[in-house]
Write a protein that holds these residues in place. Structure first.
Motif, short mmCIF file in Angstrom:
data_model
loop_
_atom_site.label_atom_id
_atom_site.label_comp_id
_atom_site.label_asym_id
_atom_site.label_seq_id
_atom_site.Cartn_x
_atom_site.Cartn_y
_atom_site.Cartn_z
N HIS A 64 13.52 4.70 -13.63
CA HIS A 64 12.20 4.60 -14.27
C HIS A 64 11.89 3.10 -14.40
O HIS A 64 12.64 2.39 -15.07
CB HIS A 64 12.20 5.29 -15.64
CG HIS A 64 12.25 6.77 -15.53
ND1 HIS A 64 13.43 7.49 -15.55
CD2 HIS A 64 11.25 7.68 -15.36
CE1 HIS A 64 13.14 8.78 -15.40
NE2 HIS A 64 11.84 8.92 -15.29
N SER A 73 6.41 6.35 -18.38
CA SER A 73 6.02 7.69 -17.95
C SER A 73 7.08 8.29 -17.03
O SER A 73 7.84 7.57 -16.39
CB SER A 73 4.68 7.57 -17.21
OG SER A 73 4.52 8.62 -16.29
N ASP A 74 7.11 9.61 -16.99
CA ASP A 74 8.03 10.30 -16.08
C ASP A 74 7.30 10.63 -14.77
O ASP A 74 7.79 11.40 -13.96
CB ASP A 74 8.57 11.56 -16.76
CG ASP A 74 9.88 12.03 -16.13
OD1 ASP A 74 10.61 11.19 -15.57
OD2 ASP A 74 10.18 13.23 -16.21
N ALA A 75 6.14 10.02 -14.58
CA ALA A 75 5.34 10.26 -13.37
C ALA A 75 5.95 9.51 -12.18
O ALA A 75 6.69 8.55 -12.36
CB ALA A 75 3.90 9.82 -13.59
N ARG A 76 5.59 9.94 -10.99
CA ARG A 76 6.11 9.34 -9.75
C ARG A 76 5.82 7.84 -9.69
O ARG A 76 6.66 7.06 -9.21
CB ARG A 76 5.49 10.06 -8.55
CG ARG A 76 5.85 9.44 -7.20
CD ARG A 76 7.34 9.56 -6.93
NE ARG A 76 7.72 8.90 -5.68
CZ ARG A 76 8.17 7.64 -5.59
NH1 ARG A 76 8.27 6.91 -6.68
NH2 ARG A 76 8.51 7.13 -4.44
N SER A 77 4.67 7.43 -10.18
CA SER A 77 4.28 6.02 -10.10
C SER A 77 5.21 5.12 -10.92
O SER A 77 5.26 3.92 -10.70
CB SER A 77 2.84 5.84 -10.60
OG SER A 77 2.74 6.30 -11.94
#
Ligand SMILES: [Zn+2]
Length: 109
Positions: A64, A73-77
């Protein structure tokens, strides 16, 4: 009653450290988490930090970029593929920042 070891530097009351950043986001775990991890490795089979230095090394860990514990965030970005040495180095630097924050917090007490 158990004996307390003698305190060095006087009987300063210790206050629990509390993060000043927002609380961590919920992390995707289980099968969905495994799938998300495999997706990042498929997209980034080579360590991102090594590539910046012109080194080719395979991705071992999904990192991360802004740690979840720091409100990332745990988002791909917010995810990148890193090799073990780069991931260890980044984690060590993040722990040093956390330790410094705790030290500064304790100094205000
Ligand atoms: Zn690397």
């Amino acid at each position: 009653m158990p004996m307390q070891p003698p305190r060095i530097g006087g009987a300063r009351k210790r206050v629990a450290w509390a993060p000043t950043r927002k609380m961590p986001v919920k992390r995707v775990r289980g099968r969905a988490g495994q799938k998300a991890r495999a997706q990042v490795i498929a997209e980034e089979p080579l360590c991102r930090k090594c590539l910046e230095r012109g080194v080719t090394r395979k991705t071992d860990k999904v990192d991360h970029i802004v740690p979840l514990a720091w409100g990332g965030s745990d988002a791909r970005s917010n995810k990148q593929g890193l090799c073990d040495p780069c991931h260890d180095e980044k984690s060590k630097a993040e722990r040093a920042i956390d330790a410094e924050q705790r030290r500064r917090f304790d100094a205000t007490r």
